[in-house]
Scaffold this active site. Structure first.
Site, mmCIF file in Angstrom:
data_model
loop_
_atom_site.group_PDB
_atom_site.id
_atom_site.type_symbol
_atom_site.label_atom_id
_atom_site.label_comp_id
_atom_site.label_asym_id
_atom_site.label_seq_id
_atom_site.Cartn_x
_atom_site.Cartn_y
_atom_site.Cartn_z
ATOM 1 N N GLN A 168 -1.113 1.434 -3.733
ATOM 2 C CA GLN A 168 -1.185 1.355 -5.197
ATOM 3 C C GLN A 168 -2.397 2.146 -5.657
ATOM 4 O O GLN A 168 -3.514 1.934 -5.178
ATOM 5 C CB GLN A 168 -1.296 -0.100 -5.651
ATOM 6 C CG GLN A 168 -1.257 -0.215 -7.169
ATOM 7 C CD GLN A 168 -1.307 -1.652 -7.658
ATOM 8 O OE1 GLN A 168 -2.272 -2.362 -7.419
ATOM 9 N NE2 GLN A 168 -0.258 -2.078 -8.331
ATOM 10 N N TYR A 225 -4.724 -1.861 -16.928
ATOM 11 C CA TYR A 225 -5.491 -0.734 -16.383
ATOM 12 C C TYR A 225 -5.274 0.488 -17.288
ATOM 13 O O TYR A 225 -4.487 0.443 -18.236
ATOM 14 C CB TYR A 225 -5.071 -0.460 -14.928
ATOM 15 C CG TYR A 225 -5.503 -1.606 -14.033
ATOM 16 C CD1 TYR A 225 -6.761 -1.621 -13.454
ATOM 17 C CD2 TYR A 225 -4.677 -2.706 -13.847
ATOM 18 C CE1 TYR A 225 -7.179 -2.692 -12.680
ATOM 19 C CE2 TYR A 225 -5.087 -3.783 -13.082
ATOM 20 C CZ TYR A 225 -6.341 -3.778 -12.502
ATOM 21 O OH TYR A 225 -6.757 -4.851 -11.761
HETATM 22 C C1 LIG Z 1 -4.640 -12.472 -5.222
HETATM 23 C C2 LIG Z 1 -3.820 -11.579 -6.104
HETATM 24 C C3 LIG Z 1 -4.291 -10.295 -6.383
HETATM 25 C C4 LIG Z 1 -3.528 -9.444 -7.181
HETATM 26 N N1 LIG Z 1 -3.933 -8.147 -7.344
HETATM 27 C C5 LIG Z 1 -3.080 -7.247 -7.886
HETATM 28 C C6 LIG Z 1 -3.360 -5.865 -7.814
HETATM 29 O O1 LIG Z 1 -4.347 -5.425 -7.230
HETATM 30 N N2 LIG Z 1 -2.472 -5.014 -8.383
HETATM 31 C C7 LIG Z 1 -1.331 -5.468 -8.995
HETATM 32 O O2 LIG Z 1 -0.547 -4.667 -9.495
HETATM 33 N N3 LIG Z 1 -1.039 -6.772 -9.058
HETATM 34 C C8 LIG Z 1 -1.868 -7.664 -8.504
HETATM 35 N N4 LIG Z 1 -1.517 -8.984 -8.473
HETATM 36 C C9 LIG Z 1 -0.284 -9.427 -9.145
HETATM 37 C C10 LIG Z 1 0.911 -9.443 -8.194
HETATM 38 O O3 LIG Z 1 1.265 -8.158 -7.741
HETATM 39 C C11 LIG Z 1 2.152 -10.051 -8.887
HETATM 40 O O4 LIG Z 1 2.462 -9.219 -9.982
HETATM 41 C C12 LIG Z 1 1.932 -11.489 -9.351
HETATM 42 O O5 LIG Z 1 1.191 -12.228 -8.396
HETATM 43 C C13 LIG Z 1 3.258 -12.212 -9.586
HETATM 44 O O6 LIG Z 1 4.038 -12.194 -8.423
HETATM 45 P P1 LIG Z 1 4.194 -13.521 -7.492
HETATM 46 O O7 LIG Z 1 4.763 -14.602 -8.345
HETATM 47 O O8 LIG Z 1 5.138 -13.102 -6.392
HETATM 48 O O9 LIG Z 1 2.849 -13.871 -6.992
HETATM 49 C C14 LIG Z 1 -2.288 -9.875 -7.722
HETATM 50 C C15 LIG Z 1 -1.828 -11.153 -7.415
HETATM 51 C C16 LIG Z 1 -2.584 -12.001 -6.629
HETATM 52 C C17 LIG Z 1 -2.036 -13.365 -6.311
#
Ligand SMILES: Cc1cc2nc3c(=O)[nH]c(=O)nc-3n(C[C@H](O)[C@H](O)[C@H](O)COP(=O)(O)O)c2cc1C
Length: 413
Positions: free
Chosen positions: A105, A180
């Protein structure tokens, strides 16, 4: 075999994304691992992604690399430079040995930064004014980028993608969501420009689409070029799904190989992004300054009191984008069970991207496939989010945590 395993079966079949074929349709969503304390990959980062690959995902996403030093959000984040290539190559080799693909990413922070780049009190963004997030870290202002700034940053995205290809990545994901820089252009919450890059959604998409075009031109033959897009900002005055449908059509026309649909903004609506409240107590404990702790208290106040986690919380908004384009789409947001997977496949999504459920259990996909597990035990508490500041990196708060010894850099081959 259970019914849901049968109807989720399409998710276990290969998928073509431009020049790349994934072995299955499960993607580890980009989730800042906090495993690059010196701006370089550690052994923990390699292990994290190797475990995800061994645990069955089709592709794992490393998150996140800034395209230039002045695009960093955090000091402990990767900034793409040629010196990174051999270190990242160790990671991509480890992922490939387990049969999965690796995606990097790539982002530019714009105003979402904790750093005073070159000692400056102002960051670049779509529009000028007070920097509501940056001010907690001494970056009080933001200035509207000029066309020359945009051309420089688009070139930096292309250069970062070339380095990703050299490092053995199979895909890059251009971050256009969550607040961002590219999202600062897309969203009316942060874009108040009156030139060709502001106003209508078509104008607001112009710069992100140009970045995509330059990345495609740079690496499109060799890498899948994906974009992460917020389908909805989730707060008044922000983008709605209908706006994102227009953006998605423009990115499709520009040749994106995959859109990963997410939502919410890091500053204005993080609870929308996660579908559940932020772990504010842990975040305060990790906050570097009193002002940062104050910002977290404001977040506590603005989070809706009646917020209750709902599986597939972006489904309604994502359907609007699904109806607008024919290109491959990855659904993200609250996927917890094989029934969820089956439903998403039936609704025409091409891939399933997961973050928290895979932080909880990196082998979830293999466990779903074998029938050992039908539902993730991740409770969406978001404790893992506060752990991006932990020196040992991200882990589930219900598990044993990471081995602190693995904060050493990888040995180069
Ligand atoms: C610890 C953590 C760090 C995250 N960091 C990013 C990131 O660096 N870039 C990004 O696009 N999304 C980031 N996200 C968001 C996730 O990609 C995702 O969109 C969000 O957690 C919802 O998906 P889930 O329900 O499967 O967790 C992060 C999520 C978590 C839990």
């Amino acid at each position: 075999m259970q019914d849901s395993q049968v109807s989720a079966a399409p998710a276990f079949t290969p998928l073509r994304l431009g020049p790349l074929t994934l072995r299955n349709r499960f993607i580890k969503a980009g989730a800042n691992e906090g495993m690059t304390p010196h701006g370089l990959p550690t052994q923990a980062l390699v292990r994290h992604h190797r475990n995800l690959a061994a645990g069955g995902v089709g592709m794992t996403t490393v998150a996140y690399a800034a395209v230039a030093d002045d695009g960093l959000t955090f000091a402990h984040q990767i900034s793409m430079r040629p010196e990174q290539v051999p270190h990242l190559r160790v990671l991509t080799d480890a992922v490939h040995r387990e049969g999965a693909a690796a995606c990097l990413q790539i982002t530019h922070a714009g105003s979402f930064t904790t750093m005073r780049h070159g000692g400056s009190r102002a960051s670049g963004s779509a529009s000028s004014g007070i920097n509501a997030f940056g001010m907690m870290h001494g970056v009080y202002f933001q200035r509207a980028m000029r066309e020359a700034d945009m051309a420089r940053v688009a070139g930096q995205f292309a250069a970062a993608a070339r380095l990703a290809r050299e490092a053995g990545f199979d895909a890059v994901e251009i971050h256009m969501g969550h607040g961002y820089l590219l999202n600062q252009f897309l969203s009316p919450l942060s874009n108040r420009r009156r030139d060709a890059f502001g106003g209508s959604v078509e104008n607001r998409t112009r710069f992100p689409a140009e970045v995509l075009r330059q990345v495609k031109d740079a690496v499109g033959d060799g890498l899948a070029v994906c974009c992460k897009l917020s389908v909805s900002d989730g707060v008044p005055g922000g983008n709605q799904p209908a706006d994102s449908a227009v953006t998605a059509r423009m990115l499709e026309a520009e040749g994106a190989d995959l859109l990963t649909l997410s939502g919410g903004r890091n500053v204005e609506s993080p609870w929308v992004l996660f579908g559940s409240p932020m772990p504010t107590a842990q975040m305060k404990a990790a906050a570097p300054t009193a002002l940062a702790r104050f910002g977290i208290s404001m977040l506590e106040r603005s989070t809706p009191r009646d917020l209750a986690f709902r599986e597939l919380y972006f489904l309604e908004a994502s359907r609007v984008v699904r109806q607008a384009v024919r290109m491959p789409l990855a659904y993200v947001g609250g996927v917890k069970s094989l029934d969820n997977v089956a439903q998403l496949m039936a609704e025409g999504f091409d891939c399933i991207a997961l973050a928290r459920a895979l932080i909880h259990d990196p082998a979830l996909v293999a466990n779903w496939r074998s029938g050992a597990v039908r539902r993730s035990a991740c409770d969406s508490c978001n404790g893992c989010v506060a752990r991006i500041y932990d020196p040992a990196g991200v882990s589930c708060v219900h598990g044993p945590g990471n081995d602190p010894a693995l904060t050493r850099l990888v040995a180069l081959q």
